[in-house]
Motif scaffolding. Structure first.
Motif, PDB file in Angstrom:
ATOM      1  N   LEU A 204     -21.631 -29.465  10.399  1.00 14.07           N
ATOM      2  CA  LEU A 204     -21.439 -29.766  11.816  1.00 14.07           C
ATOM      3  C   LEU A 204     -20.273 -29.007  12.436  1.00 14.07           C
ATOM      4  O   LEU A 204     -20.161 -28.920  13.657  1.00 14.07           O
ATOM      5  N   GLY A 205     -19.391 -28.435  11.591  1.00 15.67           N
ATOM      6  CA  GLY A 205     -18.291 -27.645  12.150  1.00 15.67           C
ATOM      7  C   GLY A 205     -18.783 -26.354  12.779  1.00 15.67           C
ATOM      8  O   GLY A 205     -18.109 -25.777  13.637  1.00 15.67           O
ATOM      9  N   LYS A 206     -19.956 -25.905  12.352  1.00 17.98           N
ATOM     10  CA  LYS A 206     -20.404 -24.558  12.724  1.00 17.98           C
ATOM     11  C   LYS A 206     -20.986 -24.539  14.135  1.00 17.98           C
ATOM     12  O   LYS A 206     -20.252 -24.595  15.114  1.00 17.98           O
ATOM     13  N   LYS A 207     -22.313 -24.456  14.259  1.00 19.44           N
ATOM     14  CA  LYS A 207     -22.891 -24.301  15.600  1.00 19.44           C
ATOM     15  C   LYS A 207     -22.639 -25.527  16.478  1.00 19.44           C
ATOM     16  O   LYS A 207     -22.396 -25.402  17.676  1.00 19.44           O
ATOM     17  N   CYS A 208     -22.746 -26.725  15.859  1.00 16.66           N
ATOM     18  CA  CYS A 208     -22.669 -27.950  16.663  1.00 16.66           C
ATOM     19  C   CYS A 208     -21.292 -28.093  17.313  1.00 16.66           C
ATOM     20  O   CYS A 208     -21.180 -28.317  18.516  1.00 16.66           O
ATOM     21  N   PHE A 209     -20.240 -27.947  16.505  1.00 17.08           N
ATOM     22  CA  PHE A 209     -18.879 -28.114  17.007  1.00 17.08           C
ATOM     23  C   PHE A 209     -18.353 -26.801  17.589  1.00 17.08           C
ATOM     24  O   PHE A 209     -18.035 -26.716  18.792  1.00 17.08           O
ATOM     25  N   ALA A 210     -18.296 -25.759  16.729  1.00 11.69           N
ATOM     26  CA  ALA A 210     -17.563 -24.544  17.125  1.00 11.69           C
ATOM     27  C   ALA A 210     -18.258 -23.784  18.250  1.00 11.69           C
ATOM     28  O   ALA A 210     -17.645 -22.934  18.883  1.00 11.69           O
ATOM     29  N   LEU A 211     -19.522 -24.082  18.510  1.00  7.99           N
ATOM     30  CA  LEU A 211     -20.183 -23.455  19.666  1.00  7.99           C
ATOM     31  C   LEU A 211     -20.587 -24.481  20.729  1.00  7.99           C
ATOM     32  O   LEU A 211     -20.116 -24.429  21.850  1.00  7.99           O
ATOM     33  N   ASN A 294     -11.249 -16.451  14.457  1.00  7.70           N
ATOM     34  CA  ASN A 294     -12.452 -16.949  13.805  1.00  7.70           C
ATOM     35  C   ASN A 294     -12.148 -18.386  13.395  1.00  7.70           C
ATOM     36  O   ASN A 294     -11.317 -18.605  12.525  1.00  7.70           O
ATOM     37  N   PRO A 295     -12.796 -19.379  14.008  1.00  9.63           N
ATOM     38  CA  PRO A 295     -12.455 -20.764  13.667  1.00  9.63           C
ATOM     39  C   PRO A 295     -12.978 -21.194  12.297  1.00  9.63           C
ATOM     40  O   PRO A 295     -12.607 -22.251  11.797  1.00  9.63           O
ATOM     41  N   GLU A 296     -13.829 -20.385  11.691  1.00  9.41           N
ATOM     42  CA  GLU A 296     -14.419 -20.754  10.411  1.00  9.41           C
ATOM     43  C   GLU A 296     -13.539 -20.267   9.256  1.00  9.41           C
ATOM     44  O   GLU A 296     -12.516 -19.611   9.453  1.00  9.41           O
ATOM     45  N   ASN A 297     -14.013 -20.568   8.032  1.00 10.85           N
ATOM     46  CA  ASN A 297     -13.241 -20.178   6.857  1.00 10.85           C
ATOM     47  C   ASN A 297     -14.126 -19.547   5.791  1.00 10.85           C
ATOM     48  O   ASN A 297     -13.700 -19.350   4.665  1.00 10.85           O
ATOM     49  N   GLY A 298     -15.384 -19.306   6.154  1.00 11.29           N
ATOM     50  CA  GLY A 298     -16.314 -18.717   5.188  1.00 11.29           C
ATOM     51  C   GLY A 298     -17.446 -18.038   5.918  1.00 11.29           C
ATOM     52  O   GLY A 298     -17.488 -18.027   7.154  1.00 11.29           O
ATOM     53  N   PHE A 299     -18.355 -17.464   5.149  1.00 11.74           N
ATOM     54  CA  PHE A 299     -19.513 -16.768   5.723  1.00 11.74           C
ATOM     55  C   PHE A 299     -20.782 -17.477   5.295  1.00 11.74           C
ATOM     56  O   PHE A 299     -20.989 -17.719   4.105  1.00 11.74           O
ATOM     57  N   PHE A 300     -21.627 -17.802   6.284  1.00  4.33           N
ATOM     58  CA  PHE A 300     -22.941 -18.376   6.000  1.00  4.33           C
ATOM     59  C   PHE A 300     -23.947 -17.284   6.339  1.00  4.33           C
ATOM     60  O   PHE A 300     -24.522 -17.262   7.413  1.00  4.33           O
TER      61      PHE A 300
END
Ligand code: SAT
Ligand code: MN
Length: 590
Positions: A204-211, A294-300
């Motif tokens: 949920l941190g990815k598209k749902c939250f960070a976008l 980049n708010p993330e910490n990895g690559f999907f």
């Protein structure tokens, strides 16, 4: 319990009362705890441990067969008023949606464990940072979030007593596709995801939250959440210039972010550094420029097509502590996917877990199979990756998959025209979302599935950022298209590392070092300004000319289609700056 924050505790109590898990486990982010969870998941088969010598710390995961991609038709933005969600989002009245979801969630975690994951998007304490807590009954989600975000107890410290965090509830429930919902309540800072166990639906941190949620926060707070990679180009003199780029899912963001320059450029001293491959949060800095993290910490990343040839940096990023989902599982406990090499393995299992015979013509890996790799594994990770201030942007790129129409590269006349280029991006759909693949659709800023409010208000926000008094030096905006084909359908441009040649022209434009040709659609390179040294055999002068040709009739049809699109989605809110740009385009083509 690691916190006394009443907002956190009350919400968790409420969600536990609803979903009724057997127990609650508080995740602290330690490797010890994550390893315990992995061990537990090996026993149930949720995760499979991979060959510890070849792929240390790596695990394999298979999703349910009906649950392999984002589900845009089941994704909702539940703000108060329907007109605020706009024509590109599904909407339902928040109270009605809560009622429906509560029935689905009721008792869904019986016999299961609820994990409480505290995470930060961007570096804890950075001016960009936003905090979230995800409740989930999936160990796959816990270990994935620990790669993709910054999970740890420092989130509770940073939060203190504040109720200012994004609430995320995820339950696998029965993985019933008919009751699968990915729902955002922007006014409640809440995300609810149920009946899925895959990627963007559940991390949920990815598209749902960070976008989706962050785009709403950005609108309200004066910053931007974008579906963009961030990279730095280092010049032979050591200067580094940063570029962000938006392409739709599965259109090569990871490849561009990790580009290896062609040999001639390497010899001259050029390097490319990766800051991010999917999401950028952008805000005005004290110097009047736009700065991005980049708010993330990895690559999907999409696995198929990734190889030591196409993207060695991505391959090397997956050599340890990585999760592989829906790829081919080899008998030696390593993995394979289409496009990794030309030797499909014998005796392997396909993404469905069935014995797989490559000779039967079926695909071994799902087209949307993924690797989830820690950013820190990436050999070309930027040294600014951990800079809480981010990096200043010289250029922003938009692009998509277009067989015809768009030239290799062109530059907008100014910021507003750049917003127009982003707003009118069109691309062929990919396997990253369920639905037909290869259909051209408008995908504004590559954000169509991710804008958390009305698309025309989102465009207005872009226009407003361009005249924000805090911003005195805007990045230049470009459109690129690596996917143009000839009449037989062959790609005209080699892409991958050779995209460096286009980046060079872009940065020269930003520095005012090269002229351009004014065309009806914007500024285009003079063919002689694109460096073809070393690929003259592959890209002849004629091919380059073709790549830089715009067909007036094709563009007239394009302008007409843009008008239809604006009429469809504008709903009386279309910024005048964009309708002006369309009029200019139409006039230029006369
Ligand atoms: O599944 S995700 O949404 O995270 C990946 C993508 O579609 O870009
Ligand atoms: Mn993406």
């Amino acid at each position: 319990m690691y916190t006394n924050n009443q907002a956190v505790l009350t919400w968790i109590d409420k969600m536990a009362a609803l979903t009724k898990p057997d127990k609650i486990v508080w995740i602290n982010g330690s490797e010890e705890q994550l390893e315990e969870l992995r061990q537990e998941a090996y026993k149930t088969g949720e995760l499979i441990k991979l060959n510890g010598e070849e792929l240390p710390g790596c695990v394999y995961h298979r999703s349910a067969l009906n649950d392999v991609a984002r589900v845009e038709d089941r994704t909702f933005i539940c703000c108060e008023k329907k007109e605020d969600a706009g024509p590109t989002n599904n909407w339902m009245d928040p109270a009605q949606m809560h009622k429906m979801l509560d029935e689905i969630y009721d008792g869904s975690m019986k016999g299961r464990t609820m994990y409480v994951i505290p995470y930060s998007m961007s570096i804890v304490g950075s001016p960009f940072a936003k905090y979230g807590i995800e409740l989930t009954d999936s160990i796959y989600v816990v270990v994935s979030m620990a790669i993709m975000t910054r999970v740890g107890l420092d989130v509770y410290d940073a939060l203190g007593d504040s109720p200012d965090f994004i609430k995320g509830l995820h339950a696998k429930a029965d993985l019933d596709a008919e009751k699968r919902y990915i729902v955002h309540f922007p006014q409640e800072n809440t995300i609810m995801s149920v009946n899925s166990g895959y990627g963007g639906n559940v991390l949920l941190g990815k598209k749902c939250f960070a976008l989706r949620i962050a785009s709403c926060l950005g609108r309200d707070e004066g910053w931007m959440a974008e579906h963009m990679l961030i990279l730095g180009v280092e010049f032979p003199n050591g200067e580094i210039h940063y570029i962000s780029a938006a392409f739709p899912s599965a259109c090569g963001k990871t490849n561009l972010a990790m580009l290896i320059p062609p040999e001639g450029y390497q010899k001259a001293g050029y390097k490319v550094w990766t800051v991010g491959d999917d999401i950028a949060w952008i805000r005005p800095g004290p110097d009047g420029r736009l700065w991005a993290v980049n708010p993330e910490n990895g690559f999907f990343g999409v696995a198929p097509g990734t190889s030591m040839k196409s993207n060695p940096n991505a391959m090397l990023s997956t050599r340890k502590n990585t999760i592989f989902t829906n790829v081919v599982l080899k008998p030696d406990g390593t993995v394979w996917w289409e496009g990794m090499d030309k030797n499909p393995p014998k005796g392997a299992l396909n993404w469905k877990g069935e014995p797989w015979d490559p000779a039967d013509g079926s695909k071994g890996a799902h087209p949307n199979s993924r690797f989830t790799a820690p950013a820190r594994n990436c050999p070309c990770l930027s040294k600014e990756y951990d800079n809480p201030q981010g990096v200043p942007l010289d250029a922003m790129l938009f692009g998509g998959r277009r067989a015809k129409t768009a030239p290799l590269v062109y530059q907008s006349r100014d910021w507003n025209h750049g917003v127009f280029l982003g707003a009118t991006v069109a691309s062929e759909t990919t396997a990253a979302a369920t639905g037909a693949v290869g259909v051209v659709r408008r995908d504004p800023m590559s954000m169509r599935p991710f804008i958390g409010y009305h698309v025309a208000d989102y465009w207005q926000h872009w226009i407003d950022m361009g005249r924000d008094p805090r911003v005195t030096k805007l990045p230049k905006i470009f459109h690129v298209n690596w996917f143009r084909t000839d009449d037989e359908g062959h790609f005209l441009w080699p892409g991958f590392g050779d995209n460096m040649r286009v980046l060079e022209w872009i940065l020269k434009r930003c520095a005012g070092e090269v002229d351009a040709v004014e065309t009806p659609i914007g500024y285009m390179p003079r063919p002689e300004d694109i460096n073809l040294a070393g690929i003259e055999d592959e890209v002849s002068e004629d091919t380059l000319k073709e790549l830089l040709t715009i067909d007036k009739d094709v563009w007239k049809a394009e302008a007409a289609d843009i008008r239809t699109f604006f009429d469809q989605v504008g709903e009386g809110k279309l910024p005048k700056e964009l309708s002006d740009c369309l009029e200019t385009l139409e006039n230029n083509l006369k």
